[in-house]
Design an enzyme around this catalytic site. Structure first.
Site, PDB file in Angstrom:
ATOM      1  N   ASP A  67       0.708  -1.091  -0.057  1.00 57.87           N
ATOM      2  CA  ASP A  67      -0.124   0.010   0.050  1.00 57.87           C
ATOM      3  C   ASP A  67       0.983   1.349  -0.008  1.00 57.87           C
ATOM      4  OD1 ASP A  67       0.939  -0.475   2.633  1.00 57.87           O
ATOM      5  OD2 ASP A  67      -1.097  -0.989   3.221  1.00 57.87           O
ATOM      6  N   ASP A 142      -7.628  -2.343  14.071  1.00 58.11           N
ATOM      7  CA  ASP A 142      -8.901  -2.614  13.556  1.00 58.11           C
ATOM      8  C   ASP A 142      -8.931  -4.041  12.902  1.00 58.11           C
ATOM      9  OD1 ASP A 142      -8.077  -1.985  11.041  1.00 58.11           O
ATOM     10  OD2 ASP A 142      -9.380  -0.260  10.922  1.00 58.11           O
ATOM     11  N   HIS A 144      -7.219  -4.748  10.102  1.00 56.02           N
ATOM     12  CA  HIS A 144      -6.965  -4.652   8.621  1.00 56.02           C
ATOM     13  C   HIS A 144      -5.994  -5.297   8.205  1.00 56.02           C
ATOM     14  CE1 HIS A 144      -4.904  -0.480   9.285  1.00 56.02           C
ATOM     15  NE2 HIS A 144      -3.788  -1.461   9.268  1.00 56.02           N
ATOM     16  N   GLU A 149      -9.936  -1.766   5.131  1.00 54.24           N
ATOM     17  CA  GLU A 149     -10.392  -1.314   6.554  1.00 54.24           C
ATOM     18  C   GLU A 149     -11.635  -2.320   6.972  1.00 54.24           C
ATOM     19  OE1 GLU A 149      -8.898   0.081   8.419  1.00 54.24           O
ATOM     20  OE2 GLU A 149      -8.029   2.127   8.013  1.00 54.24           O
TER      21      GLU A 149
END
Ligand code: F6R
Length: 253
Positions: A67, A142, A144, A149
């Protein structure tokens, strides 16, 4: 899935680097997917040591990063702590210390003028390289994987994704606060490989360390498979998955 628990961060990192080195030695022109963030830094340090002291050769290795922040590009004229790009992270933490060839490095271009088209090209580049042999992954607070997400589909491919509030908070604490960068100046979107892209890698290594990751690691590995925790896609993975944890991250398993 093979879960390996090591005494501490250093041992976790050494184990991961050993597995990466084994692949490079058996397939010198392998394709490795790299991750950024705090988790893999120790692994990269160990790879650098192996390159310098043991001659681990990256000259034929191809790399694809997971990413990059949208709207952000590498800027070597800035000090490292003020350059927010993942391209800079990879340059400083790994690439500038080893003999990987520039033309073999692929990191999503955060400055692309046409993100949608660019994301398709990134997928094409992975295919042209023959697919990813080994993908390194962290896990976000979270849950990911890359910047997929909560709510991201398991069939998602490389695309632009809005960062979740928890990711913004985690990034602020881990990187931006120290650099004196305000929350308003932080990037809010990223180009990320999708979950389907990641699941196509032939092998994956997921790393996590520290007590802060213990709950989310347990959810991803042992909880329900759900897009609320995109790393739980590891339970659907058909290839060889190795999860390497330090004791603290493994505490809730
Ligand atoms: C980074 C990435 C992210 C991180 C995750 C964990 O390329 O894709 O998913 O792996 O946010 O970050 P750290 O390692 O900083 O806890």
């Amino acid at each position: 899935m093979n879960i390996i628990v090591r005494e501490n961060y250093y041992e976790m990192s050494k184990h991961a680097a050993g597995m990466i080195a084994e692949l490079i030695r058996s397939k010198p022109d392998c394709v490795i997917g790299f991750a950024t963030g705090g988790t893999p830094i120790g692994t990269y340090k160990e790879l650098i040591r192996m390159h310098k002291e043991e001659g681990l050769d990256f000259s034929e290795v191809k790399t694809f990063n997971l990413d990059e922040y949208l709207g952000v590009g590498i800027d070597l004229s800035k000090p490292y702590n003020l350059d927010q790009s993942y391209a800079r992270f990879m340059h400083e933490e790994l690439f500038k210390h080893i003999n990987v060839r520039k033309e073999n490095i692929h990191i999503p271009d955060g400055l692309t003028k046409d993100p949608e088209e660019y994301c398709k090209l990134y997928e094409d580049e992975i295919k042209k390289a023959g697919g990813i042999d080994l993908q390194i992954l962290g896990i976000g607070g979270d849950g990911h994987w890359a910047f997929n997400e909560p709510g991201s589909s398991f069939t998602s491919r490389t695309r632009v994704e809005a960062l979740a509030q928890q990711t913004l908070d985690d990034n602020y604490e881990a990187f931006y606060k120290k650099a004196g960068i305000s929350r308003e100046q932080m990037p809010r979107y990223a180009i990320t490989m999708g979950i389907a892209t990641i699941l196509e890698a032939r092998t994956i290594i997921m790393l996590a360390n520290g007590s802060k990751k213990a709950d989310i690691v347990a959810k991803a590995l042992k909880g329900p498979v759900t897009t609320d925790v995109t790393a739980s896609a590891i339970q659907l993975y058909k290839g060889k998955a190795t999860v390497i944890l330090d004791k603290e991250a493994a505490a809730k398993l």
